[in-house]
Scaffold this active site. Structure first.
Site, PDB file in Angstrom:
ATOM      1  CE  LYS A  78      -9.732   7.066   7.699  1.00 19.14           C
ATOM      2  NZ  LYS A  78     -10.701   5.985   7.778  1.00 19.14           N
ATOM      3  CG  ASP A 141       1.955  -4.570   5.127  1.00 19.15           C
ATOM      4  OD1 ASP A 141       1.112  -5.184   4.451  1.00 19.15           O
ATOM      5  OD2 ASP A 141       1.775  -3.413   5.557  1.00 19.15           O
ATOM      6  CD  GLU A 236      -0.741  -2.730  -1.066  1.00 26.01           C
ATOM      7  OE1 GLU A 236      -1.954  -2.643  -1.314  1.00 26.01           O
ATOM      8  OE2 GLU A 236      -0.267  -2.615   0.087  1.00 26.01           O
ATOM      9  NE  ARG A 277     -11.026 -11.625 -18.685  1.00 27.75           N
ATOM     10  CZ  ARG A 277     -10.904 -11.391 -19.989  1.00 27.75           C
ATOM     11  NH1 ARG A 277      -9.829 -10.754 -20.445  1.00 27.75           N
ATOM     12  NH2 ARG A 277     -11.834 -11.776 -20.829  1.00 27.75           N
TER      13      ARG A 277
HETATM   14  O1  F6P Z   1      -0.539  -2.477   6.409  1.00 30.11           O
HETATM   15  C1  F6P Z   1      -1.522  -3.417   6.121  1.00 30.11           C
HETATM   16  C2  F6P Z   1      -2.268  -3.079   4.865  1.00 30.11           C
HETATM   17  O2  F6P Z   1      -3.223  -4.081   4.631  1.00 30.11           O
HETATM   18  C3  F6P Z   1      -1.382  -2.874   3.629  1.00 30.11           C
HETATM   19  O3  F6P Z   1      -0.932  -4.091   3.090  1.00 30.11           O
HETATM   20  C4  F6P Z   1      -2.308  -2.084   2.749  1.00 30.11           C
HETATM   21  O4  F6P Z   1      -1.593  -1.291   1.837  1.00 30.11           O
HETATM   22  C5  F6P Z   1      -3.061  -1.208   3.735  1.00 30.11           C
HETATM   23  O5  F6P Z   1      -2.947  -1.844   4.996  1.00 30.11           O
HETATM   24  C6  F6P Z   1      -4.506  -0.988   3.421  1.00 30.11           C
HETATM   25  O6  F6P Z   1      -5.000  -0.088   4.347  1.00 30.11           O
HETATM   26  P1  F6P Z   1      -6.555   0.187   4.572  1.00 30.11           P
HETATM   27  O7  F6P Z   1      -7.103  -0.913   5.431  1.00 30.11           O
HETATM   28  O8  F6P Z   1      -6.587   1.495   5.271  1.00 30.11           O
HETATM   29  O9  F6P Z   1      -7.215   0.203   3.234  1.00 30.11           O
END
Ligand code: F6P
Length: 362
Positions: A78, A141, A236, A277
């Protein structure tokens, strides 16, 4: 013995497995050269604090951490320091404070372990404030340009594969369609790698559009062959068939990907009546002991980063290419977002195995 440099190291952005292995490698390698290593706490927040928050890292301290998850230095994903959120809601440029923190510590160089976003911010700070920066790529990622491996990716793939292995038996026992949602942000690397390794029947990644009818055809085709269950892995960031991103907002209005698996489950069950599920793996993919490959990559990157500092070759990131660690300009790496390429061997492999990977010429 070297010239007694003092170097800083920080981890920035989301954590992942293998970060401590990289920190350990840097400390070992620097120590052999007679250098001092300061671990900066909580990424750039440690340099923003007064006094700057850091720990002098010794081998005895980092050695036991080889197998531990997370980052001993803590991290944050952040607060862009160029537009830092202040308690009154305003945004302030705090880059000068971070730059001053680096110089106050008397650092000769800084190793930044981060993803593309963090490395871009660190590079901007370095350019502005004369910080001698070397980058190490990390992210589950695996979407940073040029490098085949980023620290954390292999462990995440292992965890997702194990999840599929486990879902396999319960799916078969209950004749269910099991959908596993994995992370990866806008790239499908985790899903395609774990999907192939874990025997998924359907792999959905953001890079390839899909059709719900074709997914249902795949489930029916399996049923006709006497297979009463189906394993689906979905990234996701995969969108609805109409192209809408599926996200979840928290009470601060911050958005994260999440929920595509439930959308697919409802759509499939409505179309063919299959019992569905979902399992959302979430941050489990970032936790725990790093895989041997991640530890190996982390060690090689740590050593290579120290070598770059010794050669005073700054503004470079270490990369893994064809089993070699090569340095590339950070600017080049972050300019090339690495998504799953349709020419990728894993795409061809999934096609060859008859996995449904979406609607494209397979
Ligand atoms: O970039 C790494 C990651 O784990 C992504 O795969 C995911 O979308 C994101 O960070 C989740 O972020 P946070 O830890 O802020 O929930």
């Amino acid at each position: 013995m070297g010239k007694g440099k003092r170097i800083g190291i920080l981890t920035s952005g989301g954590d992942c497995s293998g970060l401590n292995a990289a920190i350990r490698a840097v400390v070992h390698c620097a120590n052999r050269k007679g250098w001092e290593v300061l671990g900066i706490r909580q990424a750039t927040l440690g340099l923003m604090a007064r006094p700057p928050q850091c720990i002098k890292l010794e081998i005895d301290q980092v050695d036991p951490l080889l197998t531990s998850g997370g980052t001993m230095l803590e991290t944050t994903n952040k607060g862009d320091p160029f537009a830092f959120p202040m308690p009154d809601g305003s945004l302030r440029d705090r880059s000068e404070e971070i730059i001053a923190g680096y110089h106050q510590l008397g650092l000769d160089a800084l190793i930044g372990i981060g993803g593309d976003g963090s490395l871009a911010i660190l590079r901007r700070l370095a350019q502005k404030g004369g910080i001698n920066l070397v980058g190490i790529p990390k992210t589950i990622d695996n979407d940073i340009g040029i490098t085949e491996h980023a620290i954390g990716f292999d462990t995440a793939v292992n965890i997702a594969t194990e999840a599929l292995d486990r879902l396999h038996f319960t799916a078969a026992s209950h004749s269910r369609v099991m959908i596993l949602e994995v992370m990866g942000r806008d790239a499908g690397h985790i899903a395609i790698a774990a999907g192939i390794a874990g025997g998924a029947d359907v792999i959905l990644i953001p890079e390839i559009p899909y059709s719900l009818d074709r997914i249902c055809d795949k489930i029916k085709e399996r049923q006709e062959k006497g297979k009463n269950y189906c394993l689906i892995i979905v990234s996701e960031a995969v969108r609805t068939q109409q192209g809408q991103a599926v996200t979840i907002a928290n009470r601060f209005g911050e958005f994260r990907y999440g929920g595509i698996s439930q959308y697919l489950a409802d759509q499939i069950s409505a179309r063919i009546g299959a019992e569905t599920r979902v399992t959302v793996l979430g941050h489990i993919q970032r936790g725990g002991t790093a895989s041997p490959l991640d530890r190996l990559v982390a060690a090689a990157f740590g050593v290579a980063a120290v070598d770059l500092i010794e050669k005073e070759k700054y503004d470079y990131m270490v990369t893994w290419q064809n089993r070699r660690v090569l340095a590339v300009p950070i600017a080049e790496a972050i300019a090339q977002y690495r998504s799953v390429n349709l020419e990728d061997t894993l795409v061809k492999t999934a096609c060859g195995l008859g996995i449904y990977l979406g609607d494209f010429f397979c």
